[in-house]
Design a protein around this motif. Structure first.
Motif, PDB file in Angstrom:
ATOM      1  N   GLU A  16       0.839  -1.207   0.000  1.00  0.00           N
ATOM      2  CA  GLU A  16       0.000   0.000   0.000  1.00  0.00           C
ATOM      3  C   GLU A  16       0.874   1.258   0.000  1.00  0.00           C
ATOM      4  O   GLU A  16       1.971   1.245   0.575  1.00  0.00           O
ATOM      5  CB  GLU A  16      -0.889   0.019   1.254  1.00  0.00           C
ATOM      6  CG  GLU A  16      -1.946  -1.079   1.238  1.00  0.00           C
ATOM      7  CD  GLU A  16      -2.784  -1.146   2.509  1.00  0.00           C
ATOM      8  OE1 GLU A  16      -3.869  -1.753   2.459  1.00  0.00           O
ATOM      9  OE2 GLU A  16      -2.355  -0.611   3.557  1.00  0.00           O
ATOM     10  N   THR A  17       0.380   2.324  -0.629  1.00  0.00           N
ATOM     11  CA  THR A  17       1.145   3.584  -0.626  1.00  0.00           C
ATOM     12  C   THR A  17       1.173   4.168   0.787  1.00  0.00           C
ATOM     13  O   THR A  17       0.179   4.124   1.509  1.00  0.00           O
ATOM     14  CB  THR A  17       0.516   4.642  -1.556  1.00  0.00           C
ATOM     15  OG1 THR A  17      -0.861   4.745  -1.240  1.00  0.00           O
ATOM     16  CG2 THR A  17       0.672   4.276  -3.002  1.00  0.00           C
ATOM     17  N   MET A  18       2.318   4.740   1.122  1.00  0.00           N
ATOM     18  CA  MET A  18       2.484   5.301   2.465  1.00  0.00           C
ATOM     19  C   MET A  18       2.813   6.790   2.389  1.00  0.00           C
ATOM     20  O   MET A  18       3.536   7.214   1.486  1.00  0.00           O
ATOM     21  CB  MET A  18       3.631   4.585   3.180  1.00  0.00           C
ATOM     22  CG  MET A  18       3.292   3.185   3.595  1.00  0.00           C
ATOM     23  SD  MET A  18       4.755   2.337   4.226  1.00  0.00           S
ATOM     24  CE  MET A  18       5.229   1.361   2.816  1.00  0.00           C
ATOM     25  N   PRO A  19       2.352   7.581   3.362  1.00  0.00           N
ATOM     26  CA  PRO A  19       2.598   9.029   3.349  1.00  0.00           C
ATOM     27  C   PRO A  19       3.992   9.376   3.879  1.00  0.00           C
ATOM     28  O   PRO A  19       4.139  10.010   4.915  1.00  0.00           O
ATOM     29  CB  PRO A  19       1.496   9.569   4.279  1.00  0.00           C
ATOM     30  CG  PRO A  19       1.240   8.443   5.225  1.00  0.00           C
ATOM     31  CD  PRO A  19       1.492   7.167   4.481  1.00  0.00           C
ATOM     32  N   VAL A  20       5.002   8.934   3.131  1.00  0.00           N
ATOM     33  CA  VAL A  20       6.391   9.203   3.549  1.00  0.00           C
ATOM     34  C   VAL A  20       6.957  10.257   2.596  1.00  0.00           C
ATOM     35  O   VAL A  20       7.047  10.033   1.389  1.00  0.00           O
ATOM     36  CB  VAL A  20       7.220   7.907   3.490  1.00  0.00           C
ATOM     37  CG1 VAL A  20       8.671   8.198   3.801  1.00  0.00           C
ATOM     38  CG2 VAL A  20       6.661   6.885   4.462  1.00  0.00           C
ATOM     39  N   GLY A  21       7.317  11.430   3.132  1.00  0.00           N
ATOM     40  CA  GLY A  21       7.770  12.537   2.285  1.00  0.00           C
ATOM     41  C   GLY A  21       6.588  13.147   1.547  1.00  0.00           C
ATOM     42  O   GLY A  21       5.502  12.565   1.484  1.00  0.00           O
ATOM     43  N   ASP A  22       6.821  14.342   0.958  1.00  0.00           N
ATOM     44  CA  ASP A  22       5.728  15.021   0.242  1.00  0.00           C
ATOM     45  C   ASP A  22       5.220  14.184  -0.916  1.00  0.00           C
ATOM     46  O   ASP A  22       4.022  14.154  -1.199  1.00  0.00           O
ATOM     47  CB  ASP A  22       6.227  16.358  -0.326  1.00  0.00           C
ATOM     48  CG  ASP A  22       6.459  17.351   0.785  1.00  0.00           C
ATOM     49  OD1 ASP A  22       5.931  17.127   1.883  1.00  0.00           O
ATOM     50  OD2 ASP A  22       7.188  18.332   0.540  1.00  0.00           O
ATOM     51  N   THR A  23       6.143  13.515  -1.613  1.00  0.00           N
ATOM     52  CA  THR A  23       5.764  12.700  -2.764  1.00  0.00           C
ATOM     53  C   THR A  23       4.853  11.552  -2.324  1.00  0.00           C
ATOM     54  O   THR A  23       3.835  11.275  -2.954  1.00  0.00           O
ATOM     55  CB  THR A  23       7.029  12.124  -3.414  1.00  0.00           C
ATOM     56  OG1 THR A  23       7.940  11.793  -2.361  1.00  0.00           O
ATOM     57  CG2 THR A  23       7.666  13.085  -4.382  1.00  0.00           C
ATOM     58  N   SER A  59       1.420  12.898  -1.488  1.00  0.00           N
ATOM     59  CA  SER A  59       0.568  13.183  -2.661  1.00  0.00           C
ATOM     60  C   SER A  59       0.023  11.886  -3.234  1.00  0.00           C
ATOM     61  O   SER A  59      -1.110  11.835  -3.709  1.00  0.00           O
ATOM     62  CB  SER A  59       1.347  13.875  -3.781  1.00  0.00           C
ATOM     63  OG  SER A  59       2.206  14.811  -3.279  1.00  0.00           O
ATOM     64  N   ALA A  60       0.852  10.840  -3.197  1.00  0.00           N
ATOM     65  CA  ALA A  60       0.431   9.580  -3.828  1.00  0.00           C
ATOM     66  C   ALA A  60      -0.660   8.873  -3.046  1.00  0.00           C
ATOM     67  O   ALA A  60      -1.286   7.947  -3.568  1.00  0.00           O
ATOM     68  CB  ALA A  60       1.647   8.656  -3.976  1.00  0.00           C
ATOM     69  N   THR A  61      -0.910   9.305  -1.813  1.00  0.00           N
ATOM     70  CA  THR A  61      -1.968   8.612  -1.080  1.00  0.00           C
ATOM     71  C   THR A  61      -3.341   8.896  -1.707  1.00  0.00           C
ATOM     72  O   THR A  61      -4.312   8.237  -1.391  1.00  0.00           O
ATOM     73  CB  THR A  61      -1.976   8.938   0.432  1.00  0.00           C
ATOM     74  OG1 THR A  61      -1.978  10.344   0.579  1.00  0.00           O
ATOM     75  CG2 THR A  61      -0.790   8.351   1.145  1.00  0.00           C
TER      76      THR A  61
END
Ligand code: SAM
Length: 327
Positions: free
Chosen positions: A190-197, A200-202
């Protein structure tokens, strides 16, 4: 001497993710910004001997497994030399590599000879145009790297696919067929909210519970196979040898069994993927710390390990990019 590292929450730490560079030859949009330049400087990188010292200290205290990662680990010069040094550390039973495979066709054999036993390859798409959109890279190089690794005898080879709604979730079945054909293990992440990138991907986040339900309509999934030392929950696809692991940091976190810490290339030990708790080894190493004090420092570092990530409660928390710690 106590040969176990037990954190304040009773978990035994026996696994290190070792980032040997924060640089990468791809630019996955959910990982590193396209124009990112703020990499650590070579004088800040731990030397191979410094890395060996830190890993040796942790191994003395019970760490059994190291996964070499990055950035992209294959862009660190002379990586097989480091692997040879690490594979000579007694007590280190499992030395593996996490790579995007771009440089693997050139390096697979040397890395196998040096002591890497298992590899994990990140691969989010099998369609060249889409792969380029996601990573800015060339899919052919990755596929040829994978095939060279297979010939070199790595086993198992695990494919890691970050599943993103509207980006690549329509390729799940294709990836399953690809992995059955080549006898690879497949893991969805699963996508994780690590860093700004990552944050955004969440917006493309898709719960892997939904993916599993969708797959269960088409395949018979046998649960509970291959309980590894990590967070993936595996199923086997009936009638095939394919195992699929689901890594669900968001929909079903697994912090209570976390057994790992992450050493960045500049000697910062991160105690959690989803928090900024850290311990700096480089100043100690460069000030000439003794072996026994290094053991004490490693023990102190582990006392800083937090209970869990807070990706849902505090998605702004992690400011560093994933490329710093390598997932
Ligand atoms: N370059 C190596 C590779 O490609 O495997 C190792 C480093 S890379 C940062 C490690 C893994 O982190 C890759 O599988 C990548 O897809 C994953 N990753 C990066 N950012 C992520 C994010 N925001 N959410 C989930 N996974 C992420």
């Amino acid at each position: 001497m106590n040969k176990q590292l037990i954190d304040p929450f009773g978990r035994t730490v026996e696994y290190i993710r070792l980032s040997v560079t924060d640089r990468c030859d791809l630019r996955c949009f959910y990982c590193l910004p396209g124009d990112y330049r703020d990499f650590s400087e070579p004088e800040e990188w731990l030397s191979f001997d410094e890395i060996e010292r830190v890993i040796r200290a942790f191994t003395t205290l019970g760490v059994r497994r190291v996964r070499v990662t990055g950035g992209e680990p294959l862009v660190r010069k002379n990586l097989p030399t480091l692997v040879t040094q690490l594979s000579n550390i007694s007590g280190l039973d499992d030395l593996s590599l996490r790579t995007n495979a771009v440089g693997l066709s050139r390096q697979a054999t040397a890395l196998k000879t040096a002591g890497i036993s298992r590899i994990n390859v990140s691969l989010d798409s099998l369609r060249p145009e889409r792969f380029k959109d996601i990573t800015k890279g060339n899919l052919d190089k990755v596929i040829s790297g994978l095939m060279t690794a297979k010939q070199a005898g790595f086993s198992p080879i695990k494919i890691n696919m970050v599943i993103m709604k509207g980006v690549n979730d329509d390729e799940v079945e294709d990836m399953i067929e690809f992995c059955i054909e080549h006898d690879f293990t497949l893991r969805f992440i699963e996508t994780m909210p690590v860093g700004d990138t990552g944050r955004s991907a969440t917006s493309y986040y898709l719960s892997l519970q939904d993916v599993k339900n969708r797959l269960a309509e088409r395949y018979e999934l046998i649960p509970g196979v291959m309980p590894g030392g990590g967070p993936a929950r595996y199923v086997q696809v009936a009638g095939t040898s394919l195992r699929i692991g689901f890594i669900t940091p968001i929909s079903q976190h697994f912090c209570e069994t976390c057994n790992r810490v992450r050493l960045a290339v500049d000697g910062t030990l991160y105690l959690c993927l989803g928090q900024e708790h850290k311990f700096e080894f480089r100043p100690l190493l460069r000030a000439g710390i003794s072996d026994s004090d290094l053991l004490e420092a490693a023990r102190t570092a582990i006392t800083l390990k937090p209970e869990r990530h807070e990706f849902l409660e505090k998605p702004q928390q992690v400011v560093r990019f994933m490329a710093r710690t390598g997932g």
